[in-house]
Design a protein around this motif. Structure first.
Motif, PDB file in Angstrom:
ATOM      1  N   UNK A  36      60.184  21.051  -6.773  1.00 17.65           N
ATOM      2  CA  UNK A  36      59.611  19.959  -7.547  1.00 17.65           C
ATOM      3  C   UNK A  36      60.622  18.831  -7.657  1.00 17.65           C
ATOM      4  N   UNK A  37      60.161  17.616  -7.415  1.00 15.51           N
ATOM      5  CA  UNK A  37      61.048  16.459  -7.408  1.00 15.51           C
ATOM      6  C   UNK A  37      60.353  15.268  -8.066  1.00 15.51           C
ATOM      7  N   UNK A  38      61.113  14.218  -8.296  1.00 16.59           N
ATOM      8  CA  UNK A  38      60.700  13.069  -9.106  1.00 16.59           C
ATOM      9  C   UNK A  38      60.297  11.891  -8.205  1.00 16.59           C
ATOM     10  N   UNK A  39      59.107  11.343  -8.442  1.00 13.46           N
ATOM     11  CA  UNK A  39      58.660  10.149  -7.711  1.00 13.46           C
ATOM     12  C   UNK A  39      58.264   9.034  -8.679  1.00 13.46           C
ATOM     13  N   UNK A  40      58.900   9.008  -9.830  1.00 14.33           N
ATOM     14  CA  UNK A  40      58.736   8.011 -10.893  1.00 14.33           C
ATOM     15  C   UNK A  40      57.457   8.235 -11.701  1.00 14.33           C
ATOM     16  N   UNK A  41      57.410   7.553 -12.821  1.00 19.83           N
ATOM     17  CA  UNK A  41      56.274   7.691 -13.725  1.00 19.83           C
ATOM     18  C   UNK A  41      55.060   6.914 -13.234  1.00 19.83           C
ATOM     19  N   UNK A  42      55.269   5.680 -12.783  1.00 18.11           N
ATOM     20  CA  UNK A  42      54.112   4.847 -12.423  1.00 18.11           C
ATOM     21  C   UNK A  42      54.275   4.137 -11.083  1.00 18.11           C
ATOM     22  N   UNK A  43      55.193   4.616 -10.245  1.00 13.68           N
ATOM     23  CA  UNK A  43      55.358   4.138  -8.861  1.00 13.68           C
ATOM     24  C   UNK A  43      55.735   2.660  -8.780  1.00 13.68           C
ATOM     25  N   UNK A  44      56.543   2.200  -9.719  1.00  9.68           N
ATOM     26  CA  UNK A  44      57.052   0.838  -9.640  1.00  9.68           C
ATOM     27  C   UNK A  44      58.214   0.786  -8.645  1.00  9.68           C
ATOM     28  N   UNK A  55      64.660  20.861 -14.719  1.00 14.86           N
ATOM     29  CA  UNK A  55      64.584  19.460 -14.350  1.00 14.86           C
ATOM     30  C   UNK A  55      64.846  19.308 -12.852  1.00 14.86           C
ATOM     31  N   UNK A  56      64.150  18.404 -12.182  1.00 13.91           N
ATOM     32  CA  UNK A  56      64.415  18.157 -10.758  1.00 13.91           C
ATOM     33  C   UNK A  56      65.829  17.630 -10.531  1.00 13.91           C
ATOM     34  N   UNK A  57      66.336  17.861  -9.336  1.00 10.79           N
ATOM     35  CA  UNK A  57      67.622  17.290  -8.923  1.00 10.79           C
ATOM     36  C   UNK A  57      67.430  16.279  -7.796  1.00 10.79           C
ATOM     37  N   UNK A  58      66.175  16.096  -7.366  1.00  9.28           N
ATOM     38  CA  UNK A  58      65.859  15.170  -6.287  1.00  9.28           C
ATOM     39  C   UNK A  58      64.847  14.141  -6.760  1.00  9.28           C
ATOM     40  N   UNK A  59      64.941  12.931  -6.217  1.00  5.24           N
ATOM     41  CA  UNK A  59      63.925  11.919  -6.453  1.00  5.24           C
ATOM     42  C   UNK A  59      63.708  11.133  -5.165  1.00  5.24           C
ATOM     43  N   UNK A  60      62.568  10.500  -5.078  1.00  7.60           N
ATOM     44  CA  UNK A  60      62.287   9.588  -3.961  1.00  7.60           C
ATOM     45  C   UNK A  60      61.865   8.248  -4.534  1.00  7.60           C
ATOM     46  N   UNK A  61      62.601   7.186  -4.222  1.00 15.34           N
ATOM     47  CA  UNK A  61      62.224   5.864  -4.741  1.00 15.34           C
ATOM     48  C   UNK A  61      60.956   5.353  -4.064  1.00 15.34           C
ATOM     49  N   UNK A  62      60.019   4.814  -4.822  1.00 15.29           N
ATOM     50  CA  UNK A  62      58.819   4.243  -4.217  1.00 15.29           C
ATOM     51  C   UNK A  62      59.155   3.250  -3.112  1.00 15.29           C
ATOM     52  N   UNK A  63      58.452   3.370  -1.997  1.00 14.56           N
ATOM     53  CA  UNK A  63      58.643   2.546  -0.803  1.00 14.56           C
ATOM     54  C   UNK A  63      60.031   2.746  -0.177  1.00 14.56           C
ATOM     55  N   UNK A  64      60.777   3.737  -0.650  1.00 15.08           N
ATOM     56  CA  UNK A  64      62.118   3.977  -0.115  1.00 15.08           C
ATOM     57  C   UNK A  64      63.115   2.906  -0.485  1.00 15.08           C
ATOM     58  N   UNK A  65      62.804   2.103  -1.484  1.00 13.80           N
ATOM     59  CA  UNK A  65      63.671   0.970  -1.847  1.00 13.80           C
ATOM     60  C   UNK A  65      64.696   1.402  -2.896  1.00 13.80           C
TER      61      UNK A  65
END
Length: 258
Positions: A117-125, A153-163
């Motif tokens: 399980x990883x984090x991709x933000x709350x609202x994809x901003x 808690x996750x240790x990974x995240x992916x920023x929206x659009x890879x930015x």
């Protein structure tokens, strides 16, 4: 979804170490941050590491990581059925609003069945457009909700659009999150053609690659059995992101990009 990153310099590691870190710059901005590849991260890890994160060893196997963004959603349970049948584990970069909050039982199932399980933000901003406090507000609630549902808690995240940029990396460091980009995209957000999605993934797949898919789009889940079969036929071992990196452990703030 381009990540708008350009490589500007590399750090050398002496002796048996390989170059593991590049200073990147967001186009039009002077701030730098660190990035490394899965292979470089593994090579830098201690040669005698005994506590790898998984029973697979991607230093020896031809591995590729399978990842899904934007869920959970109503299409996630059928996807989990497929992954369970095929004995494949994936990394799920999950959104908070209208996803984790709407499908808490699916989040629990993802964890219970051994997926990451990883984090991709709350609202994809787009995080690079936000102030540090706003970036934190996009990431922290997802951390808290996943911990509440799974105990971790996750240790990974992916920023929206890879930015990403130095500002985003700093907040991720403070929250204990490593950033994960990708090398394979089917652009499944632009098509419902499952055969095309499958073809795009298989055409781009290479060893140590990270595949980006979205389990909430109509054509994606039906493409997954063919993707798995095609990858296995080509000799790939399908793993989570952390399995791909093992025995290296993720470094908060670092950008992992094949």
């Amino acid at each position: 979804m381009p990540n708008h990153i350009s490589v500007v310099r590399a750090k050398s590691i002496a002796g048996l170490m390989t170059a593991t870190s590049l200073a990147l710059v967001l186009s039009g901005c002077g701030a730098t941050y660190d990035v490394t590849s899965p292979r470089s991260a593994r090579n830098q890890a201690s040669a005698d590491a005994k506590n790898a994160l998984s029973p697979v060893d991607c230093r020896k196997l031809k591995c590729v990581a399978l990842t899904f963004d934007g869920g959970p959603s109503k299409t996630t349970p059928p996807l989990l059925d497929i992954l369970k049948k095929e004995k494949v584990h994936a990394t799920f970069f999950m959104q908070g609003r209208n996803h984790i909050t709407k499908y808490p039982d699916v989040v629990r199932r993802i964890a219970a069945e051994g997926h990451e399980l990883a984090n991709h933000t709350w609202s994809h901003k787009v995080l690079t457009k936000l102030k540090p406090a706003e970036i934190r507000a996009e990431l922290t609630p997802v951390q808290d909700e996943i911990a509440k549902l799974t105990g971790h808690k996750p240790v990974l995240m992916r920023p929206p659009q890879g930015r990403t940029d130095e500002k985003v990396s700093k907040v991720c460091r403070e929250l204990g999150l490593a950033q994960v980009l990708w090398s394979v995209t089917a652009k499944d957000y632009l098509t419902t053609d499952s055969a095309l999605i499958e073809k795009r993934v298989l055409d781009q797949a290479e060893r140590d690659g990270i595949i980006l898919l979205h389990d909430l789009h109509k054509g994606t889940v039906p493409a997954v059995p063919g993707i798995i079969a095609g990858l296995k036929k080509r000799g790939y071992t399908i793993v989570t992101v952390s399995q791909l990196l093992a025995p290296a452990k993720t470094e908060p703030g670092m950008v992992y990009r094949p």
